[in-house]
Design a protein around this motif. Structure first.
Motif, PDB file in Angstrom:
ATOM      1  N   ARG A 349     -10.678 -32.813  -6.337  1.00  0.00           N
ATOM      2  CA  ARG A 349     -10.315 -31.698  -5.800  1.00  0.00           C
ATOM      3  C   ARG A 349      -9.885 -30.762  -7.258  1.00  0.00           C
ATOM      4  NH1 ARG A 349      -3.795 -32.300  -4.565  1.00  0.00           N
ATOM      5  NH2 ARG A 349      -3.100 -33.451  -6.137  1.00  0.00           N
ATOM      6  N   CYS A 350      -9.840 -31.348  -8.392  1.00  0.00           N
ATOM      7  CA  CYS A 350      -9.408 -30.269  -9.544  1.00  0.00           C
ATOM      8  C   CYS A 350     -10.923 -29.690  -9.702  1.00  0.00           C
ATOM      9  CB  CYS A 350      -9.183 -31.101 -10.615  1.00  0.00           C
ATOM     10  SG  CYS A 350      -8.718 -30.614 -11.991  1.00  0.00           S
ATOM     11  N   GLU A 351     -11.891 -30.480  -9.738  1.00  0.00           N
ATOM     12  CA  GLU A 351     -13.399 -29.846 -10.093  1.00  0.00           C
ATOM     13  C   GLU A 351     -13.620 -28.604  -8.789  1.00  0.00           C
ATOM     14  OE1 GLU A 351     -16.706 -29.226 -12.175  1.00  0.00           O
ATOM     15  OE2 GLU A 351     -14.541 -30.025 -12.696  1.00  0.00           O
ATOM     16  N   LEU A 352     -13.311 -28.983  -7.836  1.00  0.00           N
ATOM     17  CA  LEU A 352     -13.266 -27.914  -6.604  1.00  0.00           C
ATOM     18  C   LEU A 352     -12.496 -26.723  -6.655  1.00  0.00           C
ATOM     19  CD1 LEU A 352     -14.191 -30.084  -3.426  1.00  0.00           C
ATOM     20  CD2 LEU A 352     -15.950 -28.840  -4.789  1.00  0.00           C
ATOM     21  N   ASP A 353     -11.321 -26.951  -7.270  1.00  0.00           N
ATOM     22  CA  ASP A 353     -10.436 -25.961  -7.495  1.00  0.00           C
ATOM     23  C   ASP A 353     -11.080 -24.933  -8.759  1.00  0.00           C
ATOM     24  OD1 ASP A 353      -7.482 -24.696  -7.282  1.00  0.00           O
ATOM     25  OD2 ASP A 353      -7.624 -25.250  -9.539  1.00  0.00           O
ATOM     26  N   ASN A 354     -11.638 -25.743  -9.515  1.00  0.00           N
ATOM     27  CA  ASN A 354     -12.416 -24.859 -10.560  1.00  0.00           C
ATOM     28  C   ASN A 354     -13.347 -23.995 -10.063  1.00  0.00           C
ATOM     29  OD1 ASN A 354     -10.531 -25.815 -12.640  1.00  0.00           O
ATOM     30  ND2 ASN A 354     -12.036 -27.291 -13.256  1.00  0.00           N
ATOM     31  N   TRP A 355     -14.235 -24.658  -9.222  1.00  0.00           N
ATOM     32  CA  TRP A 355     -15.323 -23.985  -8.504  1.00  0.00           C
ATOM     33  C   TRP A 355     -14.804 -22.822  -7.816  1.00  0.00           C
ATOM     34  CZ3 TRP A 355     -19.340 -28.417  -6.469  1.00  0.00           C
ATOM     35  CH2 TRP A 355     -19.650 -29.111  -7.799  1.00  0.00           C
ATOM     36  N   VAL A 356     -14.034 -22.867  -7.019  1.00  0.00           N
ATOM     37  CA  VAL A 356     -13.679 -21.835  -6.025  1.00  0.00           C
ATOM     38  C   VAL A 356     -13.111 -20.613  -6.857  1.00  0.00           C
ATOM     39  CG1 VAL A 356     -11.294 -22.561  -5.422  1.00  0.00           C
ATOM     40  CG2 VAL A 356     -12.405 -21.328  -3.812  1.00  0.00           C
ATOM     41  N   GLN A 357     -12.418 -20.866  -8.013  1.00  0.00           N
ATOM     42  CA  GLN A 357     -11.946 -19.941  -8.908  1.00  0.00           C
ATOM     43  C   GLN A 357     -12.968 -18.956  -9.397  1.00  0.00           C
ATOM     44  OE1 GLN A 357      -8.643 -20.640 -11.565  1.00  0.00           O
ATOM     45  NE2 GLN A 357      -8.865 -22.870 -11.054  1.00  0.00           N
ATOM     46  N   CYS A 358     -14.301 -19.737  -9.547  1.00  0.00           N
ATOM     47  CA  CYS A 358     -15.597 -19.232 -10.226  1.00  0.00           C
ATOM     48  C   CYS A 358     -16.324 -18.146  -8.904  1.00  0.00           C
ATOM     49  CB  CYS A 358     -16.417 -19.999 -10.968  1.00  0.00           C
ATOM     50  SG  CYS A 358     -15.903 -20.596 -11.923  1.00  0.00           S
ATOM     51  N   GLU A 359     -16.110 -18.710  -7.705  1.00  0.00           N
ATOM     52  CA  GLU A 359     -16.863 -18.338  -6.551  1.00  0.00           C
ATOM     53  C   GLU A 359     -16.502 -17.007  -6.123  1.00  0.00           C
ATOM     54  OE1 GLU A 359     -18.238 -22.931  -5.310  1.00  0.00           O
ATOM     55  OE2 GLU A 359     -17.208 -21.404  -3.848  1.00  0.00           O
ATOM     56  N   TYR A 360     -15.030 -16.732  -6.062  1.00  0.00           N
ATOM     57  CA  TYR A 360     -14.461 -15.667  -5.549  1.00  0.00           C
ATOM     58  C   TYR A 360     -13.217 -14.820  -6.309  1.00  0.00           C
ATOM     59  CZ  TYR A 360     -16.153 -17.811  -1.015  1.00  0.00           C
ATOM     60  OH  TYR A 360     -16.786 -18.408  -0.227  1.00  0.00           O
ATOM     61  N   LYS A 361     -13.331 -13.633  -6.379  1.00  0.00           N
ATOM     62  CA  LYS A 361     -12.480 -12.815  -6.963  1.00  0.00           C
ATOM     63  C   LYS A 361     -11.220 -12.723  -6.249  1.00  0.00           C
ATOM     64  CE  LYS A 361     -15.247 -11.952 -10.657  1.00  0.00           C
ATOM     65  NZ  LYS A 361     -15.017 -12.430 -11.731  1.00  0.00           N
ATOM     66  N   ARG A 362     -10.089 -12.127  -6.909  1.00  0.00           N
ATOM     67  CA  ARG A 362      -8.865 -11.911  -6.016  1.00  0.00           C
ATOM     68  C   ARG A 362      -9.084 -11.080  -4.845  1.00  0.00           C
ATOM     69  NH1 ARG A 362      -4.129 -11.282 -10.228  1.00  0.00           N
ATOM     70  NH2 ARG A 362      -3.953 -13.607  -9.682  1.00  0.00           N
ATOM     71  N   ASP A 363      -9.793  -9.998  -4.920  1.00  0.00           N
ATOM     72  CA  ASP A 363      -9.832  -9.193  -3.928  1.00  0.00           C
ATOM     73  C   ASP A 363     -10.399  -9.887  -2.653  1.00  0.00           C
ATOM     74  OD1 ASP A 363     -12.344  -9.336  -4.953  1.00  0.00           O
ATOM     75  OD2 ASP A 363     -12.891  -7.137  -4.817  1.00  0.00           O
ATOM     76  N   GLU A 364     -11.357 -11.082  -2.787  1.00  0.00           N
ATOM     77  CA  GLU A 364     -11.922 -11.887  -1.901  1.00  0.00           C
ATOM     78  C   GLU A 364     -11.105 -13.009  -1.459  1.00  0.00           C
ATOM     79  OE1 GLU A 364     -16.604 -11.895  -2.483  1.00  0.00           O
ATOM     80  OE2 GLU A 364     -15.492 -12.594  -4.316  1.00  0.00           O
ATOM     81  N   LEU A 365     -10.323 -13.529  -2.030  1.00  0.00           N
ATOM     82  CA  LEU A 365      -9.424 -14.663  -2.127  1.00  0.00           C
ATOM     83  C   LEU A 365      -8.175 -14.302  -2.446  1.00  0.00           C
ATOM     84  CD1 LEU A 365      -9.060 -17.686  -0.975  1.00  0.00           C
ATOM     85  CD2 LEU A 365     -10.028 -18.276  -3.297  1.00  0.00           C
ATOM     86  N   ASP A 367      -4.012 -14.688  -3.370  1.00  0.00           N
ATOM     87  CA  ASP A 367      -3.004 -15.773  -4.021  1.00  0.00           C
ATOM     88  C   ASP A 367      -2.639 -16.808  -2.978  1.00  0.00           C
ATOM     89  OD1 ASP A 367      -3.840 -14.854  -6.373  1.00  0.00           O
ATOM     90  OD2 ASP A 367      -1.829 -13.945  -6.960  1.00  0.00           O
ATOM     91  N   ASP A 368      -2.148 -16.137  -2.087  1.00  0.00           N
ATOM     92  CA  ASP A 368      -1.473 -17.274  -1.131  1.00  0.00           C
ATOM     93  C   ASP A 368      -2.325 -18.247  -0.547  1.00  0.00           C
ATOM     94  OD1 ASP A 368       0.929 -16.103  -1.222  1.00  0.00           O
ATOM     95  OD2 ASP A 368       0.541 -14.528   0.630  1.00  0.00           O
ATOM     96  N   VAL A 369      -3.679 -17.682  -0.042  1.00  0.00           N
ATOM     97  CA  VAL A 369      -4.635 -18.739   0.268  1.00  0.00           C
ATOM     98  C   VAL A 369      -5.259 -19.840  -0.696  1.00  0.00           C
ATOM     99  CG1 VAL A 369      -7.001 -19.054   1.514  1.00  0.00           C
ATOM    100  CG2 VAL A 369      -5.276 -17.116   2.189  1.00  0.00           C
ATOM    101  N   PHE A 370      -5.502 -19.029  -1.909  1.00  0.00           N
ATOM    102  CA  PHE A 370      -5.913 -19.785  -2.982  1.00  0.00           C
ATOM    103  C   PHE A 370      -5.021 -20.968  -3.471  1.00  0.00           C
ATOM    104  CE2 PHE A 370      -5.815 -20.320  -8.057  1.00  0.00           C
ATOM    105  CZ  PHE A 370      -6.797 -20.880  -7.876  1.00  0.00           C
ATOM    106  N   PHE A 371      -3.860 -20.779  -3.679  1.00  0.00           N
ATOM    107  CA  PHE A 371      -2.740 -21.759  -4.295  1.00  0.00           C
ATOM    108  C   PHE A 371      -2.615 -22.933  -3.103  1.00  0.00           C
ATOM    109  CE2 PHE A 371      -1.183 -18.339  -7.174  1.00  0.00           C
ATOM    110  CZ  PHE A 371      -1.548 -19.117  -8.151  1.00  0.00           C
TER     111      PHE A 371
END
Length: 459
Positions: A349-365, A367-371
């Motif tokens: 999950r730590c690695e996937l958390d890194n990947w999703v940060q690279c995959e989506y910008k803030r205007d696409e994802l 903070d409420d959903v990301f966290f």
């Protein structure tokens, strides 16, 4: 990246910098080690080995330790990070090994983020709770430095190796190992007691143990009424007088009521000077050949905390991340006692958390959903939030995680590494004979928010 500003503070840091010097300057490894040692303030590599192996800091620098604890108030939605800086006589790595943290109450949730940084893997429920957690960890380090003991969970530390032989009136007791004497001692921290009772004297005499009250108030709640008792097996020839003397000279226990740490936003994540030096020393030199491999199914990315890595050259839909995150959270419930499962799933999950940060910008994802994707506990009403009746549910969930990752990501080494971790976790679950039991559910937000703020993302 220039190597001139890097000043290692550990042998590992010197070795990493030497590798960079060897590559950039085209020099022999022994010459590179001496050059890196001089950058750290030593005469040569042998001098660095003598000094750092003994737990001393690099010349010109007094050892310090940063303890960081993130917090999130569910009622007010406020967040922050409390950072406590404390002086040390020896470096953190000279005092104890990261594998020994989990044996201690005060350090059990801490992780070595760098040679001078301990970070709490739990997210505290308030700023006050975060400060208390940081201070308890600091007091544990104070005790370790003063007594030269290391935490232990050995059952043989009890009198005659039996739990039922523990001292009467025991509360908040713990086991410790003395590396010099090669023996165990125990500590007790009961409330409202500052002397050894007749019952405890009788217990000690019957079992051949010694009991003494420490002049240093202790690790648990020194400002809340607890006292520190030291217990040792006299048949082993162990005397408590020397330890009592060391504790009498130790600095007063660090407490939250006298907080003098730093309060800062939860992002960007705090990075200590020593941690930054280790990160920079491990950043590989960019190879032109690597830049030309455009047909690969993976791409390079870099995080402040994890350094340079690779991820699939595609992105998984947000709904896919939501599903995988929910499944991984459920698998972590009830598996803390099984390191072969819990650590691997947590790494996924730590690695996937890194990947999703690279995959989506803030205007696409947002903070409420990301966290909430990969951290924070599942809602109580979620069917997967309860401890399962058997480990079969976790195995099914891991199979679904694998299938989802394969569905959305192309075949590549980074994906294979995650799938291998999942397979090893499944294998561990299948051989685990312990029945599932209810465990306390804790909100953990292991902060690895590593996007560059200048790019408009999370750190």
């Amino acid at each position: 990246m220039s190597n001139d500003h890097i000043r290692p503070s550990s042998i590992e840091g010197i070795k990493q910098l030497a590798k960079r010097f060897k590559k950039s300057d085209g020099i022999q490894h022994a010459v590179a080690l001496d050059k890196a040692s001089k950058a750290a303030g030593f005469e040569n590599y042998k001098h660095a080995l003598r000094k750092l192996a003994g737990g001393l800091a690099a010349p010109g620098a007094s050892p310090v330790l940063y303890i960081s604890v993130s917090w999130r108030d569910r009622m007010t939605k406020a967040t922050g990070c409390e950072i406590l800086k404390m002086p040390l006589g020896k470096t953190l790595d000279a005092l104890l090994k990261p594998a020994q943290y989990k044996a201690s109450r005060g350090l059990g949730t801490m992780r070595r983020e760098g040679p001078d940084h301990l970070g709490d893997t739990y997210t505290a429920s308030s700023q006050k709770a975060a400060r208390e957690a940081a201070c308890e960890a600091a007091r544990t380090i104070q005790f370790i430095e003063a007594t030269r003991l290391v935490p232990s969970k050995a059952k043989r530390s009890f009198p005659r190796g039996q739990f039922q032989n523990r001292m009467p009136g025991s509360d908040h007791d713990a086991a410790w190992f003395d590396p010099a004497a090669k023996t165990f001692i125990r500590t007790n921290e009961p409330y409202a007691r500052s002397s050894v009772s007749p019952e405890q004297h009788a217990w000690a005499e019957r079992l051949g143990w010694a009991v003494a009250v420490s002049p240093w108030k202790g690790m648990y709640r020194p400002d809340g009424g607890t006292s520190l008792f030291l217990l040792a097996d006299m048949s082993k020839g162990y005397l408590l007088e020397q330890m009592i003397s060391r504790l009498a000279e130790a600095p007063a226990p660090i407490v939250a009521s006298a907080w003098d740490g730093e309060s800062r936003p939860i992002v960007p994540a705090f990075v200590s000077p020593g941690q930054l030096a280790e990160i920079e020393a491990k950043v590989p030199e960019v190879k032109m050949a690597g830049e030309r491999r455009g047909s690969n199914n993976s791409v390079a990315y870099s995080m402040v905390l994890s350094g340079a890595r690779r991820r699939p050259k595609s992105r998984m839909p947000i709904e896919g991340h939501k599903l995988v995150g929910r499944l991984l959270k459920s698998i972590l419930i009830g598996t803390r006692a099984r390191a072969g499962v819990h650590r691997r799933v947590d790494a996924i999950r730590c690695e996937l958390d890194n990947w999703v940060q690279c995959e989506y910008k803030r205007d696409e994802l947002s903070d409420d959903v990301f966290f909430d994707l990969y951290y924070h506990e599942l809602p109580e009403e979620d069917a997967l939030a309860a401890v399962p009746t058997s480990w079969d549910r976790h195995i099914v969930n891991l199979d679904e995680v694998k299938a989802t990752l394969v569905r959305y990501y192309p075949e590549c080494p980074p994906l294979r590494q995650l799938l291998k971790k999942a397979d090893l976790a499944i294998r561990s679950l299948r051989t685990w004979n312990v029945a599932p039991t209810h465990t306390r559910r804790v909100d953990r937000s292991d902060i690895h928010r590593n996007r560059d703020p200048d790019d408009g993302g999370r750190l």
